[in-house]
Write an enzyme that holds these catalytic residues in place. Structure first.
Site, mmCIF file in Angstrom:
data_model
loop_
_atom_site.group_PDB
_atom_site.id
_atom_site.type_symbol
_atom_site.label_atom_id
_atom_site.label_comp_id
_atom_site.label_asym_id
_atom_site.label_seq_id
_atom_site.Cartn_x
_atom_site.Cartn_y
_atom_site.Cartn_z
ATOM 1 N N ILE A 18 34.977 44.784 11.644
ATOM 2 C CA ILE A 18 34.774 43.361 11.935
ATOM 3 C C ILE A 18 33.285 43.059 12.078
ATOM 4 O O ILE A 18 32.790 42.050 11.553
ATOM 5 C CB ILE A 18 35.537 42.978 13.230
ATOM 6 C CG1 ILE A 18 37.052 43.099 13.005
ATOM 7 C CG2 ILE A 18 35.174 41.566 13.670
ATOM 8 C CD1 ILE A 18 37.894 42.979 14.265
ATOM 9 N N ASP A 52 23.687 53.106 21.741
ATOM 10 C CA ASP A 52 24.964 53.310 22.418
ATOM 11 C C ASP A 52 25.064 52.221 23.492
ATOM 12 O O ASP A 52 24.263 52.206 24.446
ATOM 13 C CB ASP A 52 24.977 54.720 23.040
ATOM 14 C CG ASP A 52 26.286 55.015 23.742
ATOM 15 O OD1 ASP A 52 27.060 54.067 24.012
ATOM 16 O OD2 ASP A 52 26.536 56.198 24.027
ATOM 17 N N VAL A 53 26.023 51.335 23.342
ATOM 18 C CA VAL A 53 26.094 50.185 24.247
ATOM 19 C C VAL A 53 26.536 50.561 25.665
ATOM 20 O O VAL A 53 26.570 49.707 26.549
ATOM 21 C CB VAL A 53 27.002 49.060 23.679
ATOM 22 C CG1 VAL A 53 26.373 48.405 22.476
ATOM 23 C CG2 VAL A 53 28.405 49.565 23.386
ATOM 24 N N GLY A 82 33.542 48.265 20.135
ATOM 25 C CA GLY A 82 34.681 48.555 20.998
ATOM 26 C C GLY A 82 35.374 49.829 20.578
ATOM 27 O O GLY A 82 35.231 50.293 19.448
ATOM 28 N N TYR A 145 42.661 49.563 27.326
ATOM 29 C CA TYR A 145 42.104 48.633 26.329
ATOM 30 C C TYR A 145 42.419 47.178 26.716
ATOM 31 O O TYR A 145 41.537 46.311 26.685
ATOM 32 C CB TYR A 145 42.711 48.985 24.973
ATOM 33 C CG TYR A 145 42.212 48.180 23.795
ATOM 34 C CD1 TYR A 145 40.952 48.407 23.245
ATOM 35 C CD2 TYR A 145 43.018 47.209 23.202
ATOM 36 C CE1 TYR A 145 40.519 47.681 22.135
ATOM 37 C CE2 TYR A 145 42.592 46.491 22.104
ATOM 38 C CZ TYR A 145 41.339 46.736 21.567
ATOM 39 O OH TYR A 145 40.911 46.009 20.470
HETATM 40 P P1 NAP Z 1 35.884 49.874 14.204
HETATM 41 O O1 NAP Z 1 36.105 49.712 12.743
HETATM 42 O O2 NAP Z 1 36.465 51.036 14.914
HETATM 43 O O3 NAP Z 1 34.321 49.749 14.507
HETATM 44 C C1 NAP Z 1 33.873 49.840 15.833
HETATM 45 C C2 NAP Z 1 32.402 49.552 15.884
HETATM 46 O O4 NAP Z 1 31.979 49.673 17.247
HETATM 47 C C3 NAP Z 1 31.575 50.534 15.055
HETATM 48 O O5 NAP Z 1 30.480 49.860 14.482
HETATM 49 C C4 NAP Z 1 31.088 51.533 16.122
HETATM 50 O O6 NAP Z 1 29.872 52.152 15.790
HETATM 51 C C5 NAP Z 1 30.899 50.607 17.301
HETATM 52 N N1 NAP Z 1 30.885 51.308 18.579
HETATM 53 C C6 NAP Z 1 31.912 51.916 19.201
HETATM 54 N N2 NAP Z 1 31.489 52.466 20.354
HETATM 55 C C7 NAP Z 1 30.179 52.178 20.471
HETATM 56 C C8 NAP Z 1 29.177 52.459 21.434
HETATM 57 N N3 NAP Z 1 29.426 53.162 22.548
HETATM 58 N N4 NAP Z 1 27.929 51.990 21.215
HETATM 59 C C9 NAP Z 1 27.649 51.291 20.112
HETATM 60 N N5 NAP Z 1 28.549 50.983 19.150
HETATM 61 C C10 NAP Z 1 29.800 51.439 19.330
HETATM 62 O O7 NAP Z 1 36.445 48.623 15.026
HETATM 63 P P2 NAP Z 1 36.918 47.173 14.529
HETATM 64 O O8 NAP Z 1 38.338 47.262 14.197
HETATM 65 O O9 NAP Z 1 35.943 46.597 13.575
HETATM 66 O O10 NAP Z 1 36.819 46.413 15.936
HETATM 67 C C11 NAP Z 1 35.691 45.665 16.329
HETATM 68 C C12 NAP Z 1 36.032 44.940 17.612
HETATM 69 O O11 NAP Z 1 37.190 44.132 17.401
HETATM 70 C C13 NAP Z 1 36.376 45.885 18.765
HETATM 71 O O12 NAP Z 1 35.868 45.362 19.966
HETATM 72 C C14 NAP Z 1 37.892 45.865 18.786
HETATM 73 O O13 NAP Z 1 38.407 46.164 20.061
HETATM 74 C C15 NAP Z 1 38.156 44.437 18.374
HETATM 75 N N6 NAP Z 1 39.490 44.224 17.802
HETATM 76 C C16 NAP Z 1 39.893 44.916 16.698
HETATM 77 C C17 NAP Z 1 41.156 44.684 16.187
HETATM 78 C C18 NAP Z 1 41.674 45.415 14.980
HETATM 79 O O14 NAP Z 1 42.878 45.297 14.674
HETATM 80 N N7 NAP Z 1 40.859 46.135 14.236
HETATM 81 C C19 NAP Z 1 42.015 43.765 16.808
HETATM 82 C C20 NAP Z 1 41.569 43.083 17.925
HETATM 83 C C21 NAP Z 1 40.301 43.317 18.418
HETATM 84 P P3 NAP Z 1 29.834 53.501 14.888
HETATM 85 O O15 NAP Z 1 30.283 53.104 13.510
HETATM 86 O O16 NAP Z 1 28.429 53.899 14.907
HETATM 87 O O17 NAP Z 1 30.786 54.440 15.549
#
Ligand code: NAP
Length: 239
Positions: A18, A52-53, A82, A145
């Site tokens: 996202i 790292d957040v 996240g 979560y």
């Molecule tokens: P994703 O593909 O797993 O990507 C997660 C991102 O967060 C990556 O860029 C990762 O960085 C970064 N990240 C994780 N831990 C971190 C840390 N400690 N410090 C800095 N960066 C960190 O996730 P996504 O599906 O795109 O989700 C993005 C957001 O949307 C999240 O908050 C998630 O909870 C929310 N969300 C997702 C969904 C879904 O269905 N996918 C639904 C509802 C809400 P690296 O690549 O460097 O690891």
């Protein structure tokens, strides 16, 4: 490309999923976009800062790097990074709980606090926090979560009150299931069950979430603050 002057936009966790779609959306609008990443850098053409957040010193350094790159403070903050660490309550360790709260909720506090310095000086700003439909509906196996994502709502609404007089809006986007690495990790069976529960019968694309986030940062959304915007195919029915 919009007619307005480019804004400095920072997206946490913008290397993939996202966050990457959000970064690309703002780039298409002509804004100056930076992303933070933890382990995987963003594709070429996007200014990435390793951060790292869960570490305030790294957050502070990342903002300083973005300010140096673009010559002004962050005007639009998208707190998106996240993680999940799913498990049923009796099998969930304390570290599973606190690490998810740290990465999803306390990290939002860290980056918003840092961004607010420049926004308060500029007397304008947009903060958009990425929550989840799970924060409002709950989900078995995701107590950590869900708690982190529900916490973002109270956090955003408090700041909407605190910062509103300076023309800073603070809103929450609550996506349903989105096609990213995070959902791919769930496996086909679980994904099928989730899709069955979604009235629109499919997952969202990351770009569909990005469009709503770009709207909340636009001039048309200047009078929206403290809102929770569901982008969930009807899964939460307005919650
Ligand atoms: P994703 O593909 O797993 O990507 C997660 C991102 O967060 C990556 O860029 C990762 O960085 C970064 N990240 C994780 N831990 C971190 C840390 N400690 N410090 C800095 N960066 C960190 O996730 P996504 O599906 O795109 O989700 C993005 C957001 O949307 C999240 O908050 C998630 O909870 C929310 N969300 C997702 C969904 C879904 O269905 N996918 C639904 C509802 C809400 P690296 O690549 O460097 O690891």
């Amino acid at each position: 490309m919009s007619d307005a002057a480019p804004r400095v936009v920072l997206v946490t966790g913008g290397s993939r999923g996202i966050g990457l779609a959000v970064a690309r959306r703002f780039q298409d609008l002509g804004d100056h976009v930076a992303v933070t990443y933890n382990s995987s850098p963003p594709p070429d053409g996007i200014f990435g800062v390793r951060c790292d957040v869960t570490d305030m010193a790294q957050v502070d350094a990342a903002f300083a790097a973005v300010e140096a790159e673009f010559g002004s403070a962050v005007e639009v903050l998208v707190s998106n990074a996240g993680i999940t660490r799913d498990g049923l309550l009796l099998r969930m360790g304390e570290d599973d709980f606190t690490s998810v709260i740290d990465a999803n909720l306390t990290a939002a506090f860290r980056v918003t606090k840092r961004a607010a310095q420049g926004m308060l000086r500029a007397r304008r700003g947009r903060v958009i926090l990425v929550s989840s439909v799970v924060g409002l509906l709950g989900a078995g196996g995701q107590a950590n979560y869900a708690a982190s994502k529900a916490g973002l709502v109270g956090f955003a609404r408090s700041l909407a009150r605190e910062l509103g007089s300076r023309s800073i809006t603070v809103n929450v986007v609550a996506p349903g299931p989105v096609e990213t690495d995070m959902t791919a990790a769930l496996g086909d069976k679980r994904i099928g069950e989730i899709i069955n529960a979604v009235p629109l019968g499919r997952m969202a694309t990351a770009d569909e979430i990005a469009g709503v986030i770009a709207f909340l940062a636009s001039a048309d959304a200047a009078y929206i603050t403290g809102a929770v915007i569901p982008v969930d195919g009807g899964l939460g029915m307005g919650h």
